[in-house]
Design an enzyme around this catalytic site. Structure first.
Site, PDB file in Angstrom:
ATOM      1  N   TYR A 299     -55.900 -81.416  43.226  1.00 11.69           N
ATOM      2  CA  TYR A 299     -55.056 -81.398  44.239  1.00 11.69           C
ATOM      3  C   TYR A 299     -54.057 -80.289  43.526  1.00 11.69           C
ATOM      4  O   TYR A 299     -53.075 -80.662  42.562  1.00 11.69           O
ATOM      5  CB  TYR A 299     -54.464 -82.379  44.516  1.00 11.69           C
ATOM      6  CG  TYR A 299     -53.480 -82.488  45.780  1.00 11.69           C
ATOM      7  CD1 TYR A 299     -53.576 -82.950  47.033  1.00 11.69           C
ATOM      8  CD2 TYR A 299     -52.078 -82.005  45.492  1.00 11.69           C
ATOM      9  CE1 TYR A 299     -52.944 -82.916  48.109  1.00 11.69           C
ATOM     10  CE2 TYR A 299     -51.010 -82.007  46.664  1.00 11.69           C
ATOM     11  CZ  TYR A 299     -51.533 -82.442  47.820  1.00 11.69           C
ATOM     12  OH  TYR A 299     -50.664 -82.340  49.157  1.00 11.69           O
ATOM     13  N   TYR A 349     -54.164 -74.431  52.459  1.00  9.06           N
ATOM     14  CA  TYR A 349     -53.224 -75.792  52.330  1.00  9.06           C
ATOM     15  C   TYR A 349     -53.496 -77.009  53.023  1.00  9.06           C
ATOM     16  O   TYR A 349     -52.773 -77.322  53.969  1.00  9.06           O
ATOM     17  CB  TYR A 349     -51.835 -75.425  51.917  1.00  9.06           C
ATOM     18  CG  TYR A 349     -50.838 -76.754  51.509  1.00  9.06           C
ATOM     19  CD1 TYR A 349     -51.297 -77.504  50.602  1.00  9.06           C
ATOM     20  CD2 TYR A 349     -49.691 -77.048  52.106  1.00  9.06           C
ATOM     21  CE1 TYR A 349     -50.493 -78.492  50.181  1.00  9.06           C
ATOM     22  CE2 TYR A 349     -48.715 -78.136  51.808  1.00  9.06           C
ATOM     23  CZ  TYR A 349     -49.398 -78.854  50.624  1.00  9.06           C
ATOM     24  OH  TYR A 349     -48.522 -79.861  50.180  1.00  9.06           O
TER      25      TYR A 349
END
Ligand SMILES: [Zn+2]
Lengths: 395, 130
Positions: A299, A349
């Site tokens: 992440y 994203y």
């Protein structure tokens, strides 16, 4: 320790049988042109339809629904016209973990995981006194009187201290953005496909020093969906669809809440105690270690996540991530492929959701020009404000 | 003009009043004597709810700092810097730092608290090299 007793109870209990996403490039183009083609529910619905098609199933096969944190569970259920017997709302990695737990306990057999986000067109604020997430993570908003409002600045503080303690340089960090952009240049779905050099990285402006522009994630609209099914159901689905099965082999989690607002775990510990606990859990449950991992997905709201993940999950020693990356290579052709789709920095994203489908694609062998050869184990690491969650996907 | 910024809990108000008086105070647990920040309903160490508001020395050491090169808030045109300081009383807090002091910042550097005016009318803790 509870970490020792977590056992192997979720090992290969469930598999991902369907994956999909919206056309991020077209979504981005339309939103930048001032268009608002969909809201978060619309992006989720599009991705959901495509994920069912990928798995070759219909809505009557689905008995569980987990939606992302950007949409209300109840309303998404209505939009998708699903009446599940079990449901929840979670971030990407926790959604996969919760689906496995629901399946393991018999609460559901085939769970749809649906995420949609209109963050760019809705101009969602990730900084300022009213910033998104501030009610859960007070550190996102508490320091706004001093102008410290963005999550980027929190990572800038963290990385600055890490630099001072380890001797790591900005150019060491820059390797991450360069490598991920190189991956993205091979990914037809990535928003940013133009390769950059280390000089480009260093020449780009600082945002919150020492972080440069290319250390920051993109902000874009889109959706992602996955279908996670109980192992025997998954085998039946895969037999019909012809898609290789991708199992969840291991799950690990550990949180650091103590002194989170005053940034204690971030600045004093770099979240390492939680990473070590989660690492032990995920490796034990999966029965593999970092040496067995074919690709690592992290992440990456900011590039420095990768350095902290490499160290916290045992790929290299503390303070050694910069030299490890230089020696090992994390881009195409490197010995440890990291964020093979380009990640949040260069692909899209989707708050960890794009990483989940990239993991599945790599193990299925659907990676195209960015395919990691003989990819059998993909490790995912998420570390958002001290909430460390990790998955191991396996063939 | 206001005397304090947005309050994130009812426990913040006495702290901002003490800052306005240029004598910053934090809650100190009556049970275990620990200072806590941000202000809150219970002591994280012992869960005791009895506390008194005690002045802090204003001294501490630098943990880290960052400089904003982009404008996010009208009060803070770039370059604007903030520093994370470990107070001698234990808690970590954020403060502003003036541009002329940024070059002197280093991890573990001793700093002291000063008070600066925010354009919205309230006082804010800031730090400068001790
Ligand atoms: Zn106490």
């Amino acid at each position: 320790m509870p970490a020792d007793s977590c056992g192997a109870s979720l090992h290969k209990v469930a598999a991902v049988t369907g994956i999909a996403h919206t056309d991020w490039i077209e979504d981005y183009r339309r939103v930048r042109a001032g268009d608002k083609p969909f809201d978060s529910y619309g992006y989720g619905a599009l991705a959901f339809s495509r994920a069912m098609a990928d798995a070759g199933i219909s809505r009557s096969d689905i008995d569980g629904l987990i939606v992302g944190p950007t949409t209300a569970y109840e309303r998404m259920g209505e939009v998708l016209d699903l009446n599940p017997r079990w449901g929840d709302q979670a971030d990407a990695v926790t959604a996969v973990a919760k689906a496995c737990m629901a399946i393991a306990t018999g609460m559901a057999e085939v769970v749809a995981l649906v995420y949609g986000n209109d963050q760019r067109s809705a101009a969602i604020q990730y900084g300022g006194p009213e910033a998104m997430g501030g009610d859960a993570f007070l550190s996102y908003v508490y320091h706004s009187p001093w102008g410290l409002t963005s999550q980027g600045a929190l990572y800038a503080l963290m990385f600055r201290r890490y630099m001072a303690l380890t001797g790591t340089q900005e150019r060491d960090l820059g390797q991450v953005s360069v490598a991920q952009r190189a991956w993205a240049s091979r990914n037809p779905h990535a928003l940013m496909q133009k390769r950059i050099t280390l000089d480009d990285y260093l020449a780009a402006p600082y945002i919150a020093e020492p972080l440069h522009l290319f250390d920051y994630c993109l902000i874009n609209d889109g959706g992602v969906a996955l279908i996670v099914a109980e192992a025997s159901r998954a085998r039946a689905i895969a037999t019909k669809s012809g898609k290789p099965l991708v199992f969840v082999d291991g799950i690990g989690r550990a949180d650091l809440n103590r002194e989170a607002t005053s940034l204690g775990p971030r600045l004093l510990e770099f979240y390492r105690p939680a990473q070590h606990l989660a690492a032990r859990q995920v490796y034990e449950m999966a029965g593999v270690g970092p040496e067995d991992v074919d690709a690592l997905l992290v992440y990456d709201s900011f590039s420095c996540h990768i350095l902290f993940a490499l160290e916290g999950f045992g790929y290299c020693g503390e303070g050694e991530a910069g030299s490890f990356i230089a020696r090992t290579g994390i881009g195409p052709g490197g010995q440890l492929p990291v964020n093979t789709g380009g990640g949040h920095l260069s692909e899209s994203y989707m708050q960890g959701w794009n990483h989940q489908i990239e993991a599945v694609r790599q193990i299925r062998g659907e990676g195209g020009d960015r395919q990691v050869p003989d990819c059998r184990h993909v490790h995912y690491v998420s570390d958002v404000a001290g909430k460390v969650v990790s998955l191991m996907y396996g063939a | 003009m206001t005397s304090h910024p947005r309050l994130f809990s009812p426990y913040d108000e006495p702290m901002w009043s003490s800052i306005a008086a240029r004598e910053m105070r934090l809650q100190r647990c009556a049970g275990c004597s620990a200072f806590r920040y941000p202000p809150g309903p219970a002591c994280p160490r012992c869960l005791g709810v009895e506390a008194s508001w005690e002045p802090i020395a204003g001294s501490g050491r630098v943990l880290s700092w960052t400089t904003f090169h982009r404008q996010y808030l009208s009060a803070y045109p770039p370059p604007h810097s903030v520093v994370a300081v470990k107070l001698d009383e234990g808690p970590i807090m954020i403060g502003s730092v003036k541009p002329e002091h940024v070059a002197a910042l280093a991890v573990d550097r001793a700093v002291r608290m000063v008070y600066v005016a925010h354009p919205d009318g309230y006082l804010l803790p800031a730090f400068e090299p001790a």
